[in-house]
Enzyme design. Sequence first.
Site, PDB file in Angstrom:
ATOM      1  N   TYR A  21     140.459  90.958  72.732  1.00 19.10           N
ATOM      2  CA  TYR A  21     140.963  90.750  74.092  1.00 19.10           C
ATOM      3  C   TYR A  21     142.184  89.833  74.074  1.00 19.10           C
ATOM      4  O   TYR A  21     142.115  88.642  74.410  1.00 19.10           O
ATOM      5  CB  TYR A  21     139.844  90.129  74.946  1.00 19.10           C
ATOM      6  CG  TYR A  21     140.138  90.033  76.434  1.00 19.10           C
ATOM      7  CD1 TYR A  21     140.015  88.817  77.106  1.00 19.10           C
ATOM      8  CD2 TYR A  21     140.506  91.146  77.181  1.00 19.10           C
ATOM      9  CE1 TYR A  21     140.248  88.704  78.474  1.00 19.10           C
ATOM     10  CE2 TYR A  21     140.742  91.052  78.558  1.00 19.10           C
ATOM     11  CZ  TYR A  21     140.613  89.838  79.190  1.00 19.10           C
ATOM     12  OH  TYR A  21     140.844  89.740  80.547  1.00 19.10           O
ATOM     13  N   ARG A  48     148.436  90.782  79.188  1.00 21.78           N
ATOM     14  CA  ARG A  48     147.037  91.127  79.445  1.00 21.78           C
ATOM     15  C   ARG A  48     146.693  91.050  80.928  1.00 21.78           C
ATOM     16  O   ARG A  48     147.284  90.297  81.681  1.00 21.78           O
ATOM     17  CB  ARG A  48     146.140  90.167  78.660  1.00 21.78           C
ATOM     18  CG  ARG A  48     144.664  90.535  78.614  1.00 21.78           C
ATOM     19  CD  ARG A  48     143.899  89.570  77.729  1.00 21.78           C
ATOM     20  NE  ARG A  48     143.778  88.271  78.398  1.00 21.78           N
ATOM     21  CZ  ARG A  48     143.364  87.172  77.780  1.00 21.78           C
ATOM     22  NH1 ARG A  48     143.099  87.194  76.466  1.00 21.78           N
ATOM     23  NH2 ARG A  48     143.258  86.034  78.439  1.00 21.78           N
ATOM     24  N   ASP A  49     145.670  91.851  81.296  1.00 22.90           N
ATOM     25  CA  ASP A  49     145.127  91.852  82.666  1.00 22.90           C
ATOM     26  C   ASP A  49     146.262  92.122  83.657  1.00 22.90           C
ATOM     27  O   ASP A  49     146.439  91.409  84.647  1.00 22.90           O
ATOM     28  CB  ASP A  49     144.461  90.493  82.958  1.00 22.90           C
ATOM     29  CG  ASP A  49     143.380  90.619  84.033  1.00 22.90           C
ATOM     30  OD1 ASP A  49     143.101  89.591  84.693  1.00 22.90           O
ATOM     31  OD2 ASP A  49     142.826  91.717  84.226  1.00 22.90           O
ATOM     32  N   SER A  58     143.137  86.518  84.297  1.00 30.86           N
ATOM     33  CA  SER A  58     142.914  86.525  82.844  1.00 30.86           C
ATOM     34  C   SER A  58     144.171  86.822  82.053  1.00 30.86           C
ATOM     35  O   SER A  58     144.109  87.382  80.964  1.00 30.86           O
ATOM     36  CB  SER A  58     141.820  87.546  82.513  1.00 30.86           C
ATOM     37  OG  SER A  58     140.595  87.104  83.043  1.00 30.86           O
ATOM     38  N   ASP A  60     134.943  84.295  86.031  1.00 33.64           N
ATOM     39  CA  ASP A  60     135.902  85.416  86.021  1.00 33.64           C
ATOM     40  C   ASP A  60     137.312  84.975  86.386  1.00 33.64           C
ATOM     41  O   ASP A  60     138.279  85.715  86.156  1.00 33.64           O
ATOM     42  CB  ASP A  60     135.479  86.488  87.030  1.00 33.64           C
ATOM     43  CG  ASP A  60     134.168  87.152  86.669  1.00 33.64           C
ATOM     44  OD1 ASP A  60     133.975  87.490  85.484  1.00 33.64           O
ATOM     45  OD2 ASP A  60     133.323  87.324  87.569  1.00 33.64           O
TER      46      ASP A  60
HETATM   47  O1  LIG Z   1     137.508 107.788  98.257  1.00 35.51           O
HETATM   48  N1  LIG Z   1     138.748 107.740  98.092  1.00 35.51           N
HETATM   49  O2  LIG Z   1     139.553 108.468  98.746  1.00 35.51           O
HETATM   50  C1  LIG Z   1     139.266 106.819  97.131  1.00 35.51           C
HETATM   51  C2  LIG Z   1     140.624 106.670  96.998  1.00 35.51           C
HETATM   52  C3  LIG Z   1     141.142 105.778  96.091  1.00 35.51           C
HETATM   53  C4  LIG Z   1     140.265 105.034  95.282  1.00 35.51           C
HETATM   54  O3  LIG Z   1     140.847 104.178  94.414  1.00 35.51           O
HETATM   55  C5  LIG Z   1     140.049 103.531  93.439  1.00 35.51           C
HETATM   56  O4  LIG Z   1     139.394 102.407  94.059  1.00 35.51           O
HETATM   57  C6  LIG Z   1     138.619 101.645  93.124  1.00 35.51           C
HETATM   58  C7  LIG Z   1     137.844 100.576  93.878  1.00 35.51           C
HETATM   59  O5  LIG Z   1     138.736  99.641  94.426  1.00 35.51           O
HETATM   60  C8  LIG Z   1     139.553 101.023  92.071  1.00 35.51           C
HETATM   61  O6  LIG Z   1     138.759 100.364  91.092  1.00 35.51           O
HETATM   62  C9  LIG Z   1     138.969  98.969  90.925  1.00 35.51           C
HETATM   63  O7  LIG Z   1     140.194  98.781  90.195  1.00 35.51           O
HETATM   64  C10 LIG Z   1     140.447  97.382  89.898  1.00 35.51           C
HETATM   65  C11 LIG Z   1     141.759  97.295  89.137  1.00 35.51           C
HETATM   66  O8  LIG Z   1     142.775  97.833  89.949  1.00 35.51           O
HETATM   67  C12 LIG Z   1     139.332  96.776  89.055  1.00 35.51           C
HETATM   68  O9  LIG Z   1     139.621  95.377  88.903  1.00 35.51           O
HETATM   69  C13 LIG Z   1     139.471  94.842  87.586  1.00 35.51           C
HETATM   70  O10 LIG Z   1     138.065  94.576  87.426  1.00 35.51           O
HETATM   71  C14 LIG Z   1     137.778  94.019  86.124  1.00 35.51           C
HETATM   72  C15 LIG Z   1     136.276  93.870  86.005  1.00 35.51           C
HETATM   73  O11 LIG Z   1     135.676  95.156  86.243  1.00 35.51           O
HETATM   74  C16 LIG Z   1     138.478  92.670  85.978  1.00 35.51           C
HETATM   75  O12 LIG Z   1     138.205  92.118  84.694  1.00 35.51           O
HETATM   76  C17 LIG Z   1     139.978  92.857  86.146  1.00 35.51           C
HETATM   77  O13 LIG Z   1     140.625  91.600  86.110  1.00 35.51           O
HETATM   78  C18 LIG Z   1     140.263  93.539  87.496  1.00 35.51           C
HETATM   79  O14 LIG Z   1     141.634  93.823  87.631  1.00 35.51           O
HETATM   80  C19 LIG Z   1     137.994  96.954  89.766  1.00 35.51           C
HETATM   81  O15 LIG Z   1     136.938  96.526  88.908  1.00 35.51           O
HETATM   82  C20 LIG Z   1     137.791  98.431  90.104  1.00 35.51           C
HETATM   83  O16 LIG Z   1     136.615  98.601  90.870  1.00 35.51           O
HETATM   84  C21 LIG Z   1     140.316 102.127  91.368  1.00 35.51           C
HETATM   85  O17 LIG Z   1     141.289 101.500  90.527  1.00 35.51           O
HETATM   86  C22 LIG Z   1     141.019 103.033  92.372  1.00 35.51           C
HETATM   87  O18 LIG Z   1     141.566 104.145  91.719  1.00 35.51           O
HETATM   88  C23 LIG Z   1     138.892 105.188  95.435  1.00 35.51           C
HETATM   89  C24 LIG Z   1     138.399 106.085  96.366  1.00 35.51           C
HETATM   90 MG   LIG Z   2     138.628  89.716  84.151  1.00 35.03          MG
END
Ligand SMILES: O=[N+]([O-])c1ccc(O[C@@H]2O[C@H](CO)[C@@H](O[C@@H]3O[C@H](CO)[C@@H](O[C@@H]4O[C@H](CO)[C@@H](O)[C@H](O)[C@H]4O)[C@H](O)[C@H]3O)[C@H](O)[C@H]2O)cc1
Ligand SMILES: [Mg+2]
Length: 358
Positions: A83, A88-89, A95, A312
């Site tokens: 990692y 990153r991130d 992070s 986190d």
């Molecule tokens: O029904 N619809 O019509 C429809 C339309 C569009 C939709 O779009 C989707 O929506 C999802 C939900 O928001 C998004 O998912 C989230 O994306 C984030 C990054 O962008 C993640 O964040 C990371 O999390 C890590 C820990 O897991 C951290 O370590 C890290 O730092 C942190 O950055 C979230 O978990 C993750 O849940 C999808 O991208 C997105 O494509 C969905 C449905």
């Molecule tokens: Mg994280």
Amino acid sequence: VRAAGTGNPWTGATTFLIPEYVQEVQAAVGNITDSTLAAQAATVEQVPVFFWMDVAAKVPTLGQYLAAASAAGGTQVVQAVIYDLPDRDCAAESSAGEFTIADGGAALYEQYIDNIAAQVEANPNVRVVFVVEPDGLANLVTNLSVAKCANAASTYKELVSYAISKLQQDNVWLYLDAGHSGWLGWPANITPAAQMFAEVLQGAGTGATVRGLATDVSNYNLLRGAEDPAQSPNPNYDEELYINALAPLLQQNNFPSQFIVDQGRSGVSGIRTAEGDWCNVLGAGLGMRPTTDTGNDLIDSIVWVKPPGESDGTSNQTAPRYDTHCGQSDATQPAPEAGTWFQSYFETLVQKANPALS
Ligand SMILES: O=[N+]([O-])c1ccc(O[C@@H]2O[C@H](CO)[C@@H](O[C@@H]3O[C@H](CO)[C@@H](O[C@@H]4O[C@H](CO)[C@@H](O)[C@H](O)[C@H]4O)[C@H](O)[C@H]3O)[C@H](O)[C@H]2O)cc1
Ligand SMILES: [Mg+2]
């Protein structure tokens, strides 16, 4: 010719307890006044987690742990997280790492990987399981609209391919991070995700392989169970549904379809106001204990990758690495910097453990 580890690495092996985490939990227990809670918390010392190499300076410690595991005898598995990608991130703030692409980060990352490979080769009789770059490739599937991710995309892919190519020793098992059901599990994301993983594996060169993918790292999703309303209307609303949907797509793309699933903080469902909430989520509990008795042949093991109790991300709005997700209503505040011990949060994780701690 070196071939990566084959089969389920946990079969017939003892999983090494990471001393750094044992010490964190022991200190936490010492700070718990309620004797029942303290006794429950003490049992967590025996639960294996992954050692996160979030800075290059931690790679020698991996070597120490491998040597300790080797000295312990029997067949040992050491679990660790790679990692340290430059930039990153890229879609979040909490992070951000030590390396930047602009400042020679790619070369420094390759040295980081070479050093990890050297530690592995110095301990050939210890099985090493690596989760490779949490969030990294997942961000390239869904966040190319974020400038930092778009600018990092080719470098991330090249460096993950480099890591795979250098970690083909027969005592190494690689699981690339695959986000989670509420991220890449969405129908719009799941096929591009499979294609992304296959592209990166191809980039590692002929004959290079991985064991498969890791899901739910640092997240809170159920392995299997009733739909969390925050996941609606995602048809793949838990990790097993995501895995069962992703496996055939991987196979079509010549990518190995074995999985491990992080359940360290997945004991309580329905705690997020939105599926994308990821920072120190209020009311989370320790989840299923690590086991190879997963109920699904695609899943090698339930694991605890994110060490429960480590933050986190900071909730301090003036901090350089402050991310707004850590200031939301469903984020526990005040919270310390990512990776540092969060005592009150740990105590709640213990209290809300499901299955309950004895
Ligand atoms: O029904 N619809 O019509 C429809 C339309 C569009 C939709 O779009 C989707 O929506 C999802 C939900 O928001 C998004 O998912 C989230 O994306 C984030 C990054 O962008 C993640 O964040 C990371 O999390 C890590 C820990 O897991 C951290 O370590 C890290 O730092 C942190 O950055 C979230 O978990 C993750 O849940 C999808 O991208 C997105 O494509 C969905 C449905
Ligand atoms: Mg994280």
